[in-house]
Structure formats: structure tokens, C-alpha cells
Design an enzyme around this catalytic site. Sequence first.
Site, short mmCIF file in Angstrom:
data_model
loop_
_atom_site.label_atom_id
_atom_site.label_comp_id
_atom_site.label_asym_id
_atom_site.label_seq_id
_atom_site.Cartn_x
_atom_site.Cartn_y
_atom_site.Cartn_z
N ARG A 283 2.01 -14.26 4.37
CA ARG A 283 1.39 -14.02 5.67
C ARG A 283 0.07 -14.77 5.81
O ARG A 283 -0.81 -14.68 4.98
CB ARG A 283 1.15 -12.51 5.88
CG ARG A 283 2.39 -11.75 6.28
CD ARG A 283 2.10 -10.28 6.46
NE ARG A 283 1.87 -9.63 5.17
CZ ARG A 283 1.57 -8.33 5.05
NH1 ARG A 283 1.41 -7.58 6.13
NH2 ARG A 283 1.41 -7.80 3.85
N THR B 168 -6.47 -0.91 8.19
CA THR B 168 -7.79 -1.40 8.56
C THR B 168 -7.91 -1.55 10.07
O THR B 168 -7.08 -2.20 10.71
CB THR B 168 -8.06 -2.75 7.89
OG1 THR B 168 -7.90 -2.63 6.48
CG2 THR B 168 -9.47 -3.23 8.19
N CYS C 286 -5.58 -9.53 5.13
CA CYS C 286 -6.81 -8.73 5.06
C CYS C 286 -8.04 -9.58 5.39
O CYS C 286 -8.57 -9.51 6.49
CB CYS C 286 -6.96 -8.10 3.67
SG CYS C 286 -5.73 -6.82 3.32
N VAL D 225 0.83 -1.20 0.00
CA VAL D 225 0.00 0.00 0.00
C VAL D 225 0.87 1.25 0.00
O VAL D 225 0.73 2.13 -0.86
CB VAL D 225 -0.94 0.01 1.22
CG1 VAL D 225 -1.71 1.34 1.29
CG2 VAL D 225 -1.91 -1.16 1.17
N ASP E 282 10.41 3.38 6.11
CA ASP E 282 10.20 1.99 6.49
C ASP E 282 11.43 1.55 7.28
O ASP E 282 12.55 1.96 6.96
CB ASP E 282 10.01 1.10 5.26
CG ASP E 282 9.34 -0.23 5.61
OD1 ASP E 282 8.13 -0.38 5.34
OD2 ASP E 282 10.03 -1.11 6.16
#
Length: 426
Positions: free
Chosen positions: A327, A116, A256, A12, A30
Site C-alpha cells: 500500500r 488512526t 501510516c 492489527v 473480516d
Amino acid sequence: MERIAIVGLGYVGIQLAVTLGRKHQVVGLDLDEQKITNYQANYDATGEVPEAELRAATHLEFTTQPLGLKGCDIFIIAVPTPVDPEKNPDFGPLVSASRTVGSVMAPGATVVYESTVYPGATEEICVPELEKKSGLTWKKDFFVGYSPERINPGDPEHTLVTIIKVVSADNSESLDLLASLYGEVVTAGIHRAPSIRVAEAAKVIENTQRDLNVALVNELAVLFDRLDINTRDVLDAAGSKWNFLPFQPGLVGGHCIGVDPYYLTHKAEMIGYQPEVILAGRRINDSMAEFVAGKALQLIAEKGINTSGATANVLGVTFKENYPDTRNSQVFTLIGTMEKSGITVSAVDPRADASMVQDETGIRLKPVEELEPADMTLLAVPHQELCERGYEWIKSITRQPGVFIDLQAVFRAPASEDKMLSYWSL
């Protein structure tokens, strides 16, 4: 020209940084030094951002140092929001990012969250960290917005610029600012949510809805398997109706769909409501790897092969096709369950980072060329590189008679005519 900071350069953050970096001064932060080194060399290891696009972001610079964000006017935070082993929200990355931004932002700053979360989390969890670390007062000295990411990794059609962007903020001026900023690069359009909580809720239910739809067809796949009915035939027939939703069964992993519903259920339980449908869907999807492993054992036994000492080739371990992210991949659960039953598994994946997979799971990925014929071949993740090898290659790495499990029914047509391999798909 605003100076913009992007905190967190995953799939993202890097797309935001590159896209905004063509028009604004952007600093991407990062903590992963290798990732920053790659980006500075115009290389994205995930393959999401081509070299040409990285080069085109002429106003973009990268850093691993939080102090490099000083002087920025807008801070966009795009860090992961995982769950812990008990499926509770892990706000560690989000809190850490908020503290980092709070330590460098100046009066007048606007902080935007893309991660999120459950409704209310931005104001309840993130804002206090910003105030504490900065010494500034929310809505007086700095302002906050929420604009949930909608990027679908591995999907070249649905990208940052082609998906309608939801924006929300703590006042009308901040909302106008964010709508204008994102509107410069998102050609699909901007949707202004009436509040931050509404935008948070909209994002978390997008993934929850998909999770539940997949759970329904997964449960149907289990039922139809017991009825000896081909699930794909049923879906093809039902799909002839104009309003039937075309969801397919499969393993649900990733960061997600397999995670976000737990944020919503956590908030529900905080306010004394016990969700039922959402958690039922999660249980079904989390059980599918063991269901597939059980089916594999059944098919092996039906071929007269002793499971103790049987061999299997597993093709693909990432959580989705054509993307390197592992993941929460359910393929690892599938492999582990098969190995506990005595099956020796050889796994390959042309996209995954083999050293990371071995460090995190203990599974050694083989080069595709080293695969030898096994009693069973299981196409778990249909990466393009694997599918392009064709069905004849699948047969060449599978003993005959043997078993071919094709989770997403990629080779359904040629396999249906093959009498030497037992074929099964979800």
C-alpha cells in the site's frame, strides 16, 4: 468472561484477536473470504502471526458475516483509514464498520476504535453512525473508547504485548474496563489518556513526528548529494553525539506514516489553521521517488549508457522490508518514472503478492531466479531473502561496468571497494 468482537483483521486486528482469544470468547470479522479461510486454517499470509499462536487462541472464531457478532459485549474496530487521491481522509471503512457494529450491538455495549483519525473524529463521525444504526443513545445505552494501535509490522521486537497501550474512554467506568482488558495481555503497561481526543491526537502525532524526521534527513540527502558529500558518512559523524536522533533517509510509503499526517492537516484546515511544517514534510517525502529516479538516470548517463533502451533490475516493491504490504509504496512511482524515461525495468519481490501487484499497478513481478544482468540494479527494499544472497549476487545480475543503487546502504562496505560498479545510496 466478556465476548469480544474484532472488526477488521489486518495486521492489527489479527494480533488483537489472537492475543485476546486466549482468555476471552472472541469473534473476528473480516469481509475478505480468503483471509478468513487462511485464518481458519491457522495461516497468516503476512507472516505476522505464527501458526502456533493461531492454534493457541482456543476461544477465537472467524466470520465474514456481521450477524456473527451478535451477543458480543465489547466491539474493537481496527479498520484502515486511508486518504483519497486528493489526500483527504477517507472515512469509508470506518463508517462502514461503525454501521456494522451498530446493527448488531445491544444495550450495555462498549465500542473501541483503534484506527488512526484526527482529534474528535470518533465522537463526531463514528458515534452518530452507531446511534443511527442501533437506535441506542451514546453514554446512556452504549459507551465508546479509543485505544490507538501501535503495532509495527515486520518488527518482531515491538509487538502488541511489548508496546505501552494508550487507552481512553467516555467515562471512568469504561476507562477502567478497557485498561483492565488490555492490561491482561499488554505486559508493557497501560497509559490512561484523559480523553478520547487526547488519545486520538497522540496517535496521529506519533506518525507525523516520524514523517517529519524522515523528511528532514531526506532533504539533507538531496542537499548533500549536490555537495558531493556522502549522507551516511554525515549521519555516522553526527550520530556520535549522545542526543542526535538516528533517522535514516528513504522512501516513505505504507498506510501510516505516509497517510496519517493528512488526517491532522485536514482537521487543522477545518478549524481555519493552515499547517506549514507538516505539509512541507509530506511534500519532501512524496518527492523522493522521483529524486531517486533522476539520480538513476544521471548515473546511467555517466556510464555512457543510453537511457532509452537501458535495463534495470529493481529489488523489492513493498513499502518496507520483510513485510508483504504494498500500500502506497513509493517504489511503484520510482519504477514508473524510470520507465517513462525509456528504461526497461524487471522487478522482483519475494514477499509481495505478484497477482495483486499486477492487478493494481500493471507491473509483473518476476521470480528472483529469472533476473538477467541489467545495466543497473536498484535495491529498493532490503528484504532478508534478498540481502542474504550477498553482494556477489548483486554483481552477477548487474552488467559491468554498470550501476548499483542501494537505497538503504546495505552493501555500502563491499561496494565501496568495487571499481566496476558505480555505487550510490541515499
